[in-house]
Design a protein around this motif. Structure first.
Motif, short mmCIF file in Angstrom:
data_model
loop_
_atom_site.label_atom_id
_atom_site.label_comp_id
_atom_site.label_asym_id
_atom_site.label_seq_id
_atom_site.Cartn_x
_atom_site.Cartn_y
_atom_site.Cartn_z
N GLU A 1 31.12 -39.50 35.28
CA GLU A 1 32.18 -38.77 35.99
C GLU A 1 32.11 -37.28 35.69
O GLU A 1 32.35 -36.44 36.56
CB GLU A 1 33.55 -39.32 35.56
CG GLU A 1 33.82 -40.74 36.05
CD GLU A 1 34.99 -41.40 35.33
OE1 GLU A 1 35.36 -42.51 35.73
OE2 GLU A 1 35.50 -40.81 34.34
N ALA B 1 31.89 -44.03 39.55
CA ALA B 1 31.36 -42.71 39.19
C ALA B 1 30.06 -42.42 39.92
O ALA B 1 29.82 -41.30 40.39
CB ALA B 1 31.14 -42.63 37.67
N GLU C 1 32.55 -42.34 31.73
CA GLU C 1 33.14 -41.01 31.59
C GLU C 1 32.07 -39.92 31.69
O GLU C 1 32.29 -38.87 32.31
CB GLU C 1 33.85 -40.90 30.25
CG GLU C 1 35.12 -41.70 30.14
CD GLU C 1 35.77 -41.53 28.78
OE1 GLU C 1 36.74 -40.77 28.68
OE2 GLU C 1 35.29 -42.15 27.81
N ALA D 1 30.88 -41.43 43.38
CA ALA D 1 31.36 -40.05 43.42
C ALA D 1 30.21 -39.06 43.28
O ALA D 1 30.20 -38.01 43.93
CB ALA D 1 32.39 -39.83 42.31
N ARG E 1 33.98 -49.09 36.97
CA ARG E 1 34.18 -47.65 36.80
C ARG E 1 32.85 -46.91 36.83
O ARG E 1 32.76 -45.81 37.36
CB ARG E 1 34.92 -47.37 35.49
CG ARG E 1 35.26 -45.90 35.31
CD ARG E 1 36.13 -45.67 34.09
NE ARG E 1 36.38 -44.25 33.90
CZ ARG E 1 37.06 -43.72 32.88
NH1 ARG E 1 37.59 -44.54 31.97
NH2 ARG E 1 37.23 -42.42 32.78
#
Length: 697
Positions: free
Chosen positions: A200, A227, A197, A230, A223
């Motif tokens: 991100e 991230a 998180e 991204a 995940r």
């Protein structure tokens, strides 16, 4: 970015409160510089022009010239973010009090908090978010938010760390290298907010231009790497420092493929797919970050070396070569141009040896570097040696050296090519000028060349999409050769003719349908050769039946297979396998195969699926690749069929349902007329009940 609220992603995840809260309260504030409460309060107060800052201490009174409350209940308003550094036994009460007031964000510094899962459940039920506990705090340069130990100069490197101490070391090394921090987050126990998180949340963090990450666990690996992918797409390359788990590697090594593949090799594959770079030390992370933040990245691996010592130039060239950096010989016109600038006896082929010219005129460093930078014959330039030390040893030269340093930085900026400095005086004023202008400075040549190699690797590896093929493939019941053969055959892998057999009579019947010579194998065994579970070169049915009788007497009932033996000459044996790692996703591995596969340890692993181009690149990277091209008069093998097999296995593994499944072909016999799989293995871990260890990858 100057105002809250922030991006939709941050708002939706509840992380905006950790970027730019309207108000902050520090519970456990202290006037004692030896205590955490002092540093948290001091840092929070540095942002008091931007937000309300409240201090809470058991005795109340006054701290830092401001009133301090004895309890959160005594504050004039409800803070958005509460940081607590109180004894562990007091944490549940403080958190409960904050949640009752409607606090949106919690930052837990305290370690050893009891009933962490219960605490996390209370936070989630209240709709709040929590970083930590066991966090060393956070810092955000955009919003003047500082709730951690120490001070951070503002800059463009974000640091996200699962170890607060390692994160602090990275930040300190960055400061020494002239780099500032855009955001620092010590993740702590991750009872609520996770590393993924926080990564991100950096995608739209305007000040961040590069990210350094320290990971101890890949529990949420897919995940995390999504991230990272991204971030790379947003122009924020990621440098990863990680530790592996030997326990995880040992548990996974039931197939040859897994035994060949260490946890860090899986992480490296995930890094390549996401466009990230893994390094081994905090110093290496900072060195690469310095290159990334310098401005222009190298367009390729060609390096020009300028030194004022032949020995240092040679060492630089050797080190660069070992790291995959080319030191090309300069063209005759460029070498002649440099020779006209330098004294007789100067080397101008690359490395360029100034032969004392720099001592006579410091401007020679600038002129030589400029000619290399603008030549188009190199992608980057390293100055190695004494420059940066002149002013330290001869103060009369300090001003001139600093002027040349500024001119060097300006030239590199104008040319749009990286300039790096290895200096024997890396702590001097001239090197400070270069660092402040964005030119990376290193105290050793190995640090300089390693950092450049990392930047080159990042530039050449932008990452790729890992969209799985359409349609899931079910894992067949059972394990061993026959289920694996069926699954792989359906995926397009070629096998010899074969029949399952259960007694000597069935062996004789199967021999009538197959072409001799035959192979008899105990198909359920994972490592057949070691257990005497395979017989080759059986010339006829009676021989095969006799072999079955002997093998059955030793091994008992099981799924035996009689198969046609591949007797083609001049084949190369490879291993080809895949696994669905529970944390990092599907992987495909190809390498030198046969019974000595683990001895050779010549393999490469990538995230699955791969395409034909990537499959060919995997094959070319093997040490045994010359065997595939034809060795000492042997015909070359059909690498096209090999690459198609790699693609097929990668797509199959990506389609398999469930995790912790391994699939392997060993050997895959490749010849001039194609590739044939002559043994295979399917292993599922669904019944292993193995512990879910941290750090497993």
């Amino acid at each position: 970015m100057t105002e809250s609220p922030h991006s939709p992603g941050a708002r939706n995840s509840g992380l905006a409160v950790f970027r730019d809260p309207a108000s902050v309260a520090v519970v456990g504030a202290s006037a004692n510089p030896a205590k955490w409460g002092y540093w948290l309060a001091r840092g929070a107060l540095a942002g008091r022009d931007r937000r309300a800052v409240h201090l809470v201490t058991r005795s109340g009174g006054e701290l830092f010239g401001r009133p301090a409350a004895a309890s959160l209940d005594d504050l004039p308003d409800v803070p958005e973010l509460v940081a607590f550094c109180v004894p562990a036994r007091e944490v549940p009460g403080v958190v409960g009090q904050a949640l009752a007031l409607g606090v949106r964000g919690l930052l837990g510094i305290t370690a050893g908090v009891p009933d962490g899962s219960g605490l996390a459940a209370r936070v989630a039920a209240a709709g709040a978010r929590m970083i930590g506990p066991s966090s060393l705090g956070l810092f955000d340069a955009e919003s003047a938010l500082q709730i951690t130990w120490g001070d951070f100069p503002a800059g463009h490197l974000a640091v996200v760390s699962q170890s607060g101490q390692v994160g602090s070391e990275i930040a300190l090394l960055a400061q020494r290298a002239g780099l500032g921090i855009s955001r620092f987050v010590s993740v702590g126990s991750q009872l609520d907010v996770t590393t993924a998180e926080l990564l991100e949340d950096l995608v739209d963090h305007d000040t961040t231009r590069a990210v350094g990450v320290y990971l101890e666990s890949f529990q949420d690996g897919r995940r995390i790497f999504d991230a990272i992918r991204a971030l790379r797409a947003a122009g924020k390359p990621v440098v990863l420092l990680a530790v592996g788990s030997s326990e995880a590697g040992a548990r996974a090594a039931r197939s040859h493929t897994s035994a060949l593949t260490s946890p860090m090799e899986l992480v490296d594959a995930a890094c390549r797919a996401a466009g990230a770079l893994r390094v081994d030390t905090p110093a290496a992370l900072v060195d690469v970050a310095a290159c990334l933040l310098a401005g222009a990245l190298p367009d390729g691996p060609r390096l020009g070396i300028v030194s004022d010592s032949g020995g240092q130039g040679a060492l630089a060239a050797d080190r660069a070569g070992r790291r995959g950096i080319r030191v090309p010989e300069l063209s005759a016109p460029l070498a002649a141009d440099l020779a006209a600038l330098l004294p007789d006896g100067a080397a101008t082929a690359n490395p360029v040896d100034l032969a004392g010219a720099g001592e006579r005129d410091l401007g020679t460093y600038r002129e030589t570097a400029v000619r290399l930078l603008r030549s188009g014959e190199v992608d980057s330039v390293v100055l190695s040696g004494y420059f940066g030390r002149y002013g330290l040893d001869s103060p009369a030269l300090a001003e001139a050296e600093q002027r040349v340093a500024a001119e060097l930085a300006e030239a590199a900026r104008e040319m749009g090519r990286p300039l790096l400095l290895h200096s024997m005086g890396a702590e001097g004023a001239a090197t400070r000028v270069l660092r402040e202008a964005g030119v990376p400075v290193f105290a050793t040549i190995d640090a300089a060349t390693d950092a450049l190699a990392g930047a080159v690797a990042l530039r050449s590896s932008p990452g790729r999409s890992l969209a799985p093929p359409a349609g899931a493939a079910a894992v067949p019941a059972g394990s061993g050769y026959w289920p694996a053969r069926g699954l792989l055959s359906d995926a397009g892998i070629a096998f010899p003719g074969a029949r399952q057999v259960a007694d000597a009579g069935q062996v004789a019947d199967a021999a009538e349908l197959l072409r001799p010579p035959y192979v008899l194998k105990a198909g359920w065994l994972e490592h057949k050769s070691e257990a005497g579970g395979v017989r080759v070169g059986l010339p006829d049915g009676p021989s095969a039946a006799s072999a079955f009788t002997e093998m059955h007497a030793r091994l008992g009932d099981g799924a035996y297979v009689l198969e046609e033996q591949d007797v083609r000459p001049d084949v190369v044996e490879l291993i080809l396998g895949g696994r669905r790692d529970a944390r990092l996703g599907p992987m495909v591995t190809v390498g030198a195969g046969g019974t000595e596969a683990e001895l050779h340890r010549d393999s490469v692993t990538e995230c699955a699926p791969v395409d034909l181009e990537q499959a060919h690149a995997m094959l070319r990277s093997l040490r045994c690749a010359p065997l595939l091209a034809g060795w000492r008069g042997r015909p070359p093998v059909d690498t096209g069929s090999l690459a198609r097999a790699v693609v097929a296995v990668s797509r199959l593994v990506a389609r398999l349902a469930g995790d912790d499944t391994e699939l392997e072909i060993n050997p895959l016999r490749a010849g001039a007329d194609g590739a044939i799989a002559v043994d295979a293995l399917l292993v599922t871990h669904r019944d292993d009940h193995a512990p879910d260890t941290k750090g497993e990858s």
